[in-house]
Write a protein that holds these residues in place. Structure first.
Motif, short mmCIF file in Angstrom:
data_model
loop_
_atom_site.label_atom_id
_atom_site.label_comp_id
_atom_site.label_asym_id
_atom_site.label_seq_id
_atom_site.Cartn_x
_atom_site.Cartn_y
_atom_site.Cartn_z
N UNK A 1 -30.56 12.83 70.70
CA UNK A 1 -31.46 11.70 70.46
C UNK A 1 -32.34 12.05 69.27
N UNK A 2 -32.55 11.08 68.37
CA UNK A 2 -33.31 11.32 67.13
C UNK A 2 -34.69 11.88 67.42
N UNK A 3 -35.05 12.93 66.69
CA UNK A 3 -36.37 13.56 66.83
C UNK A 3 -37.11 13.48 65.51
N UNK A 4 -38.33 12.99 65.55
CA UNK A 4 -39.13 12.83 64.33
C UNK A 4 -39.64 14.17 63.82
N UNK A 5 -40.05 15.04 64.73
CA UNK A 5 -40.69 16.30 64.33
C UNK A 5 -39.65 17.37 64.02
N UNK A 6 -39.84 18.02 62.89
CA UNK A 6 -38.95 19.11 62.48
C UNK A 6 -39.00 20.26 63.49
N UNK A 7 -40.21 20.52 64.04
CA UNK A 7 -40.36 21.61 65.01
C UNK A 7 -39.52 21.35 66.26
N UNK A 8 -39.40 20.09 66.65
CA UNK A 8 -38.58 19.74 67.82
C UNK A 8 -37.10 19.95 67.52
N UNK A 9 -36.68 19.60 66.33
CA UNK A 9 -35.27 19.80 65.96
C UNK A 9 -34.92 21.29 65.96
N UNK A 10 -35.85 22.09 65.43
CA UNK A 10 -35.63 23.55 65.41
C UNK A 10 -35.58 24.12 66.83
N UNK A 11 -36.43 23.60 67.70
CA UNK A 11 -36.48 24.07 69.09
C UNK A 11 -35.15 23.79 69.80
#
Length: 505
Positions: free
Chosen positions: A363-373
């Motif tokens: 699901x699309x994530x706005x925050x880069x930190x969330x994508x990295x996590x």
């Protein structure tokens, strides 16, 4: 952490489950009607050399010709094993555990000729329309090492992370100075020089026996086969973590005990004959888990779900929030769903044995930190996978590209077959679509029918006839006026929903 190995035996099928802390984490299924060919060594005859594809078709005694890429061919393909000069050379620098491949630019037509006999090993089972994939780089797996009789190579399993242990093993292998290459397996961690030497010497003797069988055999066919699935599983999965090995067959239990006594004597007391009435796999609801892993949609505990679609060369996984609405905000809900999906995806890839290119649509994530996590969590979960995996990237849209080494057919390919009704497409035409196809075909024949006294009879499925009379009555009237005659229908019980025939009588 405790683990158990369950070996369920039936006359035509053997299933081996690796259960880690009560959860199924690995599954191997082999049927007598379609045993795996991976690891088998054959005398092959080159049928065709294809310079345009830099590949060759090789007859190894199967119904379908196998294929051999130029990258899997040794320069000295006519020589079975290393020469004495090669064996005296020191091991090259580095300890890559990957099997070496052919890197020079020699074209395949200069390496192979049609009609040539070569010693080959099956690297991948036939998949879909493709024949078995072959290699001339032989590898013989043992308990602690994989022996490579055709190359001078030293590798250490990537799962052995302690640098001092890696260095110790490297020095031990160099001291033993085997006649071929060696890759130390994960089970080799902590092994003594005597244990490694015994394993290497046994595999060296086996390689010489294989070459003798190759020279004796004059026609294409097998000269060496891998162990049966239950022994293979013990060789590859047995460790200090495994507290029990349950076997529900007296005959196979004796076979397993004999194998373990010879190659892993310290685990002999762990082999247990299962004699209860309750099916062995019901101890941990493994059959339920297998059924779940054959579904297209997998529900997550939170209420989200993932959808897994398996094509011939690609696996696509879609993550959805489903019924999960979260508690804080949208980004938090999305992150939690994606992280939960990561664990289930890694689990499903192992159980389903999916391989090749895998695309995961988080699901699309706005925050880069969330994508990295999410990416870090996926990498961590995949470390438990015994198959080699490689995560390429995550795009701005949340798409993750990765690969997983594919050797054998997936669980779906093993246990299922294409739907006989939809022919494996996964869908069929709507009744309205078939009805309109019939109408259009009759409209094309309108000119031919103007001056002929013929009746029109359409043979088709009952579902299409019901649809036409219930919904398309007006369309049928318009068509009959255009044709100048009535149209009759005959129901054919054995017709496919999409099948019809038009008769002029």
């Amino acid at each position: 952490m405790s683990a158990e190995i369950l070996i369920n035996v039936r006359p035509q099928e053997t299933r081996v489950a690796y259960v880690d802390s009560g959860v199924l984490s690995d599954l191997k299924i082999e049927r007598k009607t379609s045993p795996t060919l991976v690891g088998a060594i054959h005398r092959g005859t080159v049928l065709r050399v294809l310079p345009g594809m830099q590949a060759a078709f090789v007859d190894i005694g199967l119904d379908k010709a196998a294929f051999l890429y130029v990258g899997d061919i040794r320069e000295d393909v006519d020589d079975a094993f290393l020469s004495d000069v090669d064996r005296d050379e020191p091991f090259p620098d580095g300890d890559d555990e990957k099997l070496p491949t052919h890197h020079n630019k020699t074209p395949i037509q200069d390496l192979l000729k049609e009609g040539q006999s070569i010693l080959v090993q099956v690297a991948k089972d036939p998949l879909g329309t493709k024949g078995a994939r072959l290699t001339t780089h032989l590898s013989l797996p043992g308990r602690f090492v994989v022996f490579l009789p055709t190359v001078r190579h030293l590798g250490i399993s990537r799962r052995i992370e302690d640098e001092s242990e890696r260095e110790r093993l490297r020095k031990l292998v160099q001291k033993i100075n085997p006649s071929g290459g060696v890759i130390v397996r994960t089970a080799g961690e902590g092994a003594s020089e005597e244990m490694l030497k015994a394993d290497i010497e046994y595999l060296d003797r086996l390689s010489k026996e294989i070459f003798k069988n190759y020279e004796k055999k004059k026609s294409p066919g097998m000269v060496h086969t891998e162990l049966d699935v239950e022994l293979r599983a013990l060789r590859d999965l047995m460790s200090e973590d495994v507290t029990s090995v349950w076997v529900d067959s007296v005959e196979i239990h004796k076979k397993v005990v004999k194998f373990v006594s010879q190659f892993m004597p310290k685990y002999k007391q762990n082999i247990v004959l299962y004699e209860e009435q309750k099916p062995l796999f019901d101890l941990y609801d493994i059959d339920i888990e297998i059924s779940r892993s054959m579904e297209r949609k997998i529900w997550l505990k939170s209420g989200g779900y993932i959808v897994i679609d398996e094509a011939e060369a690609l696996v696509v996984i879609d993550v959805n929030t489903g019924k999960f609405v979260g508690k804080k905000d949208l980004e938090d809900t999305i992150l939690k769903t994606n992280l939960e999906a990561v664990r289930e995806i890694a689990h499903q890839l192992r159980i389903r044995n999916c391989g090749g290119i895998i695309i995961i649509d988080f699901i699309d994530m706005e925050k880069e930190s969330h994508r990295e996590k999410v990416l870090e969590a996926l990498a961590e979960e995949l470390q438990r996978d015994r198959a080699r995996t490689n995560i390429v990237s995550m795009s701005q849209l949340g798409l993750v590209e990765m690969t997983r080494k594919r050797i054998r057919p997936s669980l779906i390919k093993t246990l299922c077959e294409p739907c006989s009704y939809c022919d494996g497409k996964g869908y069929i035409k709507r009744k309205s679509t078939v009805a309109n196809e019939i109408f259009r075909e009759l409209e094309r024949d309108a000119d031919m029918l103007i001056n002929k006294k013929t009746n029109v009879v359409i043979h088709c499925h009952s579902g299409v006839v019901d649809w036409i009379y219930e919904v398309e009555g007006e369309s049928l009237e318009v068509l009959e006026k255009k044709l100048g005659r009535s149209v009759a229908f005959k129901i054919e019980p054995n017709y496919h929903l999409e099948q019809y025939e038009i008769f002029f009588v």
